[in-house]
Design a protein around this motif. Sequence first.
Motif, PDB file in Angstrom:
ATOM      1  N   VAL A 123       0.844  -1.195   0.000  1.00  0.00           N
ATOM      2  CA  VAL A 123       0.000   0.000   0.000  1.00  0.00           C
ATOM      3  C   VAL A 123       0.878   1.244   0.000  1.00  0.00           C
ATOM      4  CG1 VAL A 123      -1.879  -1.167   1.216  1.00  0.00           C
ATOM      5  CG2 VAL A 123      -0.135   0.027   2.533  1.00  0.00           C
ATOM      6  N   VAL A 124       0.223   2.367  -0.305  1.00  0.00           N
ATOM      7  CA  VAL A 124       0.855   3.687  -0.219  1.00  0.00           C
ATOM      8  C   VAL A 124       0.001   4.542   0.708  1.00  0.00           C
ATOM      9  CG1 VAL A 124       1.505   5.761  -1.496  1.00  0.00           C
ATOM     10  CG2 VAL A 124       1.856   3.513  -2.522  1.00  0.00           C
ATOM     11  N   VAL A 125       0.644   5.211   1.652  1.00  0.00           N
ATOM     12  CA  VAL A 125      -0.067   6.063   2.604  1.00  0.00           C
ATOM     13  C   VAL A 125      -0.391   7.386   1.912  1.00  0.00           C
ATOM     14  CG1 VAL A 125       0.021   7.217   4.833  1.00  0.00           C
ATOM     15  CG2 VAL A 125       1.076   4.974   4.546  1.00  0.00           C
ATOM     16  N   LEU A 126      -1.717   7.665   1.709  1.00  0.00           N
ATOM     17  CA  LEU A 126      -2.148   8.912   1.080  1.00  0.00           C
ATOM     18  C   LEU A 126      -2.266  10.032   2.097  1.00  0.00           C
ATOM     19  CD1 LEU A 126      -4.933   7.520  -1.294  1.00  0.00           C
ATOM     20  CD2 LEU A 126      -2.534   7.987  -1.829  1.00  0.00           C
ATOM     21  N   GLN A 127      -2.868   9.738   3.244  1.00  0.00           N
ATOM     22  CA  GLN A 127      -3.059  10.736   4.289  1.00  0.00           C
ATOM     23  C   GLN A 127      -2.777  10.124   5.646  1.00  0.00           C
ATOM     24  OE1 GLN A 127      -7.015  12.321   3.984  1.00  0.00           O
ATOM     25  NE2 GLN A 127      -6.549  13.600   2.192  1.00  0.00           N
ATOM     26  N   LEU A 128      -2.227  10.939   6.538  1.00  0.00           N
ATOM     27  CA  LEU A 128      -1.969  10.561   7.921  1.00  0.00           C
ATOM     28  C   LEU A 128      -2.596  11.614   8.811  1.00  0.00           C
ATOM     29  CD1 LEU A 128      -0.559   8.686   9.977  1.00  0.00           C
ATOM     30  CD2 LEU A 128       1.464  10.134   9.759  1.00  0.00           C
ATOM     31  N   ASN A 129      -3.690  11.249   9.508  1.00  0.00           N
ATOM     32  CA  ASN A 129      -4.452  12.186  10.334  1.00  0.00           C
ATOM     33  C   ASN A 129      -4.926  13.384   9.510  1.00  0.00           C
ATOM     34  OD1 ASN A 129      -4.194  10.645  12.680  1.00  0.00           O
ATOM     35  ND2 ASN A 129      -2.256  11.628  13.243  1.00  0.00           N
ATOM     36  N   GLY A 130      -5.364  13.099   8.263  1.00  0.00           N
ATOM     37  CA  GLY A 130      -5.903  14.151   7.393  1.00  0.00           C
ATOM     38  C   GLY A 130      -4.871  14.958   6.662  1.00  0.00           C
ATOM     39  N   ILE A 131      -3.575  14.679   6.841  1.00  0.00           N
ATOM     40  CA  ILE A 131      -2.498  15.435   6.188  1.00  0.00           C
ATOM     41  C   ILE A 131      -1.959  14.591   5.046  1.00  0.00           C
ATOM     42  CG2 ILE A 131      -0.251  16.532   6.497  1.00  0.00           C
ATOM     43  CD1 ILE A 131      -0.957  16.831   9.479  1.00  0.00           C
ATOM     44  N   ASP A 132      -1.877  15.201   3.843  1.00  0.00           N
ATOM     45  CA  ASP A 132      -1.364  14.485   2.684  1.00  0.00           C
ATOM     46  C   ASP A 132       0.086  14.088   2.899  1.00  0.00           C
ATOM     47  OD1 ASP A 132      -3.793  14.826   1.502  1.00  0.00           O
ATOM     48  OD2 ASP A 132      -3.204  16.603   0.337  1.00  0.00           O
ATOM     49  N   GLN A 133       0.436  12.893   2.401  1.00  0.00           N
ATOM     50  CA  GLN A 133       1.772  12.336   2.560  1.00  0.00           C
ATOM     51  C   GLN A 133       2.402  12.124   1.181  1.00  0.00           C
ATOM     52  OE1 GLN A 133       3.196  11.766   5.654  1.00  0.00           O
ATOM     53  NE2 GLN A 133       1.338  12.742   6.459  1.00  0.00           N
TER      54      GLN A 133
ATOM     55  N   ALA B  12     -10.735   6.343  -5.927  1.00  0.00           N
ATOM     56  CA  ALA B  12     -11.559   6.014  -4.761  1.00  0.00           C
ATOM     57  C   ALA B  12     -11.796   4.513  -4.652  1.00  0.00           C
ATOM     58  CB  ALA B  12     -12.886   6.751  -4.835  1.00  0.00           C
ATOM     59  N   SER B  13     -11.855   3.808  -5.776  1.00  0.00           N
ATOM     60  CA  SER B  13     -12.104   2.365  -5.729  1.00  0.00           C
ATOM     61  C   SER B  13     -10.904   1.581  -5.215  1.00  0.00           C
ATOM     62  CB  SER B  13     -12.489   1.865  -7.127  1.00  0.00           C
ATOM     63  OG  SER B  13     -11.423   2.090  -8.037  1.00  0.00           O
ATOM     64  N   GLN B  14      -9.720   2.206  -5.158  1.00  0.00           N
ATOM     65  CA  GLN B  14      -8.514   1.527  -4.691  1.00  0.00           C
ATOM     66  C   GLN B  14      -8.064   2.018  -3.321  1.00  0.00           C
ATOM     67  OE1 GLN B  14      -6.794   1.890  -9.196  1.00  0.00           O
ATOM     68  NE2 GLN B  14      -5.310   1.474  -7.613  1.00  0.00           N
ATOM     69  N   ALA B  15      -8.796   2.945  -2.714  1.00  0.00           N
ATOM     70  CA  ALA B  15      -8.378   3.548  -1.447  1.00  0.00           C
ATOM     71  C   ALA B  15      -9.233   3.027  -0.303  1.00  0.00           C
ATOM     72  CB  ALA B  15      -8.467   5.062  -1.519  1.00  0.00           C
ATOM     73  N   MET B  16      -8.608   2.971   0.897  1.00  0.00           N
ATOM     74  CA  MET B  16      -9.276   2.472   2.109  1.00  0.00           C
ATOM     75  C   MET B  16      -8.979   3.407   3.263  1.00  0.00           C
ATOM     76  SD  MET B  16      -8.728  -1.191   4.052  1.00  0.00           S
ATOM     77  CE  MET B  16      -7.173  -0.683   4.808  1.00  0.00           C
ATOM     78  N   PHE B  17      -9.990   3.624   4.121  1.00  0.00           N
ATOM     79  CA  PHE B  17      -9.845   4.420   5.334  1.00  0.00           C
ATOM     80  C   PHE B  17      -9.693   3.475   6.528  1.00  0.00           C
ATOM     81  CE2 PHE B  17     -11.800   6.333   9.103  1.00  0.00           C
ATOM     82  CZ  PHE B  17     -11.008   7.462   9.242  1.00  0.00           C
ATOM     83  N   TRP B  18      -8.642   3.708   7.327  1.00  0.00           N
ATOM     84  CA  TRP B  18      -8.381   2.854   8.501  1.00  0.00           C
ATOM     85  C   TRP B  18      -8.057   3.748   9.688  1.00  0.00           C
ATOM     86  CZ3 TRP B  18      -3.231   0.249  10.021  1.00  0.00           C
ATOM     87  CH2 TRP B  18      -3.422  -0.589  11.123  1.00  0.00           C
TER      88      TRP B  18
ATOM     89  N   ALA C 293      -3.772   3.504  -0.179  1.00  0.00           N
ATOM     90  CA  ALA C 293      -4.081   3.187  -1.572  1.00  0.00           C
ATOM     91  C   ALA C 293      -3.465   1.834  -1.917  1.00  0.00           C
ATOM     92  CB  ALA C 293      -3.542   4.267  -2.507  1.00  0.00           C
ATOM     93  N   PHE C 294      -4.269   0.935  -2.487  1.00  0.00           N
ATOM     94  CA  PHE C 294      -3.818  -0.392  -2.890  1.00  0.00           C
ATOM     95  C   PHE C 294      -3.458  -0.382  -4.373  1.00  0.00           C
ATOM     96  CE2 PHE C 294      -6.098  -1.013   0.957  1.00  0.00           C
ATOM     97  CZ  PHE C 294      -5.593  -2.151   1.553  1.00  0.00           C
ATOM     98  N   GLU C 295      -2.863  -1.491  -4.809  1.00  0.00           N
ATOM     99  CA  GLU C 295      -2.468  -1.591  -6.203  1.00  0.00           C
ATOM    100  C   GLU C 295      -3.672  -1.736  -7.124  1.00  0.00           C
ATOM    101  OE1 GLU C 295       0.274  -4.799  -6.446  1.00  0.00           O
ATOM    102  OE2 GLU C 295       1.890  -3.726  -5.414  1.00  0.00           O
ATOM    103  N   THR C 296      -4.699  -2.470  -6.674  1.00  0.00           N
ATOM    104  CA  THR C 296      -5.907  -2.665  -7.467  1.00  0.00           C
ATOM    105  C   THR C 296      -7.125  -2.542  -6.567  1.00  0.00           C
ATOM    106  OG1 THR C 296      -5.874  -5.063  -7.132  1.00  0.00           O
ATOM    107  CG2 THR C 296      -4.730  -4.218  -9.085  1.00  0.00           C
ATOM    108  N   ALA C 297      -8.270  -2.350  -7.192  1.00  0.00           N
ATOM    109  CA  ALA C 297      -9.519  -2.285  -6.425  1.00  0.00           C
ATOM    110  C   ALA C 297      -9.855  -3.639  -5.809  1.00  0.00           C
ATOM    111  CB  ALA C 297     -10.658  -1.824  -7.337  1.00  0.00           C
ATOM    112  N   ARG C 298      -9.477  -4.722  -6.467  1.00  0.00           N
ATOM    113  CA  ARG C 298      -9.741  -6.058  -5.930  1.00  0.00           C
ATOM    114  C   ARG C 298      -8.985  -6.277  -4.633  1.00  0.00           C
ATOM    115  NH1 ARG C 298     -11.693 -10.802  -8.250  1.00  0.00           N
ATOM    116  NH2 ARG C 298     -10.959 -12.739  -7.286  1.00  0.00           N
ATOM    117  N   GLU C 299      -7.721  -5.820  -4.553  1.00  0.00           N
ATOM    118  CA  GLU C 299      -6.948  -5.970  -3.321  1.00  0.00           C
ATOM    119  C   GLU C 299      -7.565  -5.137  -2.193  1.00  0.00           C
ATOM    120  OE1 GLU C 299      -2.831  -5.283  -3.655  1.00  0.00           O
ATOM    121  OE2 GLU C 299      -2.442  -7.015  -4.945  1.00  0.00           O
ATOM    122  N   ARG C 300      -8.045  -3.941  -2.531  1.00  0.00           N
ATOM    123  CA  ARG C 300      -8.671  -3.094  -1.500  1.00  0.00           C
ATOM    124  C   ARG C 300      -9.906  -3.770  -0.918  1.00  0.00           C
ATOM    125  NH1 ARG C 300     -13.891  -0.171  -2.527  1.00  0.00           N
ATOM    126  NH2 ARG C 300     -13.823   1.769  -1.344  1.00  0.00           N
ATOM    127  N   ASN C 301     -10.779  -4.305  -1.777  1.00  0.00           N
ATOM    128  CA  ASN C 301     -11.980  -4.982  -1.285  1.00  0.00           C
ATOM    129  C   ASN C 301     -11.632  -6.278  -0.551  1.00  0.00           C
ATOM    130  OD1 ASN C 301     -13.685  -3.019  -2.424  1.00  0.00           O
ATOM    131  ND2 ASN C 301     -13.546  -4.017  -4.436  1.00  0.00           N
TER     132      ASN C 301
END
Length: 494
Positions: free
Chosen positions: A388-398, A443-449, A460-468
């Motif tokens: 995965v790639v970290v897009l945001q950390l506590n709402g801050i873009d990375q 959006a189809s490849q991203a997950m909120f945790w 962000a995952f490599e594919t939408a299938r991996e995210r789901n």
Amino acid sequence: MTWSATLDYGRKTKNVDIRPGPLRPANIIRNKFPTYKNGSNGIVIKLADGPEVPALKEAVAKETADLLDRRQRLSVRELAMKFEKGLNTATLLSKEVKWRQVALLERDILLKNLKSVLESLRGRVTGKTKDEIEESISMVEILAVQLSKREAELLEQKTEVTKLAKSLKLASEDAKRIVEEERANAHTEVESAKSAVQRVQDALQEHEKISEKTGKQDLEELKKEVRVARRIKMLHCPSKAMDLENEIKTLRKTFTDKSADCVNLLKELELHKRRKGNDIPVFDLEGLQCLGSILRIVSQNGAAIDISNISVQWFRIHPKESNKEIISGATRLVYAPEPQDVGRYVQAEISLGNETAIAKTAGLVDPDAGLVEYVETLVRKPETEFNVVVLQLNGIDQPKESVHVLNVGRLRMRLCKGKAVVAKEFYSSSMQLCGVRGGGEAASQAMFWRPRSDLSLALAFETARERNTAIMLARRFAIDCNIILAGPGDKTPW
């Protein structure tokens, strides 16, 4: 009387004439007694200077120790042979003791004869010769005492040799008995092995016969099938399986076309209803209605949508209960369905001032083909890793250059970058997990945790299938821990 020979028994001599006499003083302390012989003119005393023979007791002890030392390394047959050899040796030693005892008796007789002769000579001579004869008589008495001691020792050795011979005889009999028992056991084992081999051979022969019969039957059946196939090929007639397959393909294609026509008719009917009822602009959802796709709100007249004048809220609707469940955070024109939306309708409400327009999916959100089976396969593993790639950390873009590893396990989730651990938490009621609802092309490849209250991540995952897959797998493991993972504001059964 003249002496045929005289021997010096240890006395030192000088260059002086030795006076002839009947005897000279003898050295009594020797390892062996002298032998006595009767000459024609008198008695000759000769000292046996041959090599020393080891004592009988030492020889027997050495042989016994050797037998006991090699007993553990010998087989039963060799042990029996050794016992027989020891028994023969003990017999020979016993005979030797008897011979020595006979020799001692003969020597005792000779000493008595010698003493009587010296006694007779002592009465006939006088002077210095008489003193020498008396000295010789005392020497003969000393020899007699030593002979008696030697005889006692020989008797003791004879007793020991007899005991040893008895023990060796008993051991030899035991060894023979053991050999016979082992021979009988070996014979029994050989017979049982022969019978087992015979049974195996019989079974193999029977198996070969059965195999030959079944092989012939299979060959005949194959020949029949080949004949039927050749006949069908010659007649150019398609088989029933081909007919069924072609028919199924035709039905599938027809069903797909009919479904598409039905969806289009439903959309047109909904549009006509809205146009007749009011003058509100009509909106529609663009995109595949399945997991892994992106739904986009578009205008029916093709005009661009002014985002500043409208507000959007997405809902999921249960097909039976028809109750709306708000999707918290989904307030953009784009929404990517997540696993929780499968089997439900997705609806978007667009507010235009005091008026509200609705855009709804024509059918239920379909699952991704083969995703459920894939997740069931991963459930059997203790943990699964995703890049995965970290897009945001506590709402801050990375920065998006670094790649992390998300580990989804049975009891916890862990996010690492190399050896450094960014987040590691066990499944709990405070943990939140869902798809990213803020829109965007990915959006189809991203997950909120949200692992804990003070940390939230957008991955962000490599594919939408991996995210789901990651979302479904984590929720499955959490349910095993009696915990339900949901997104912010989502309703849970408890």
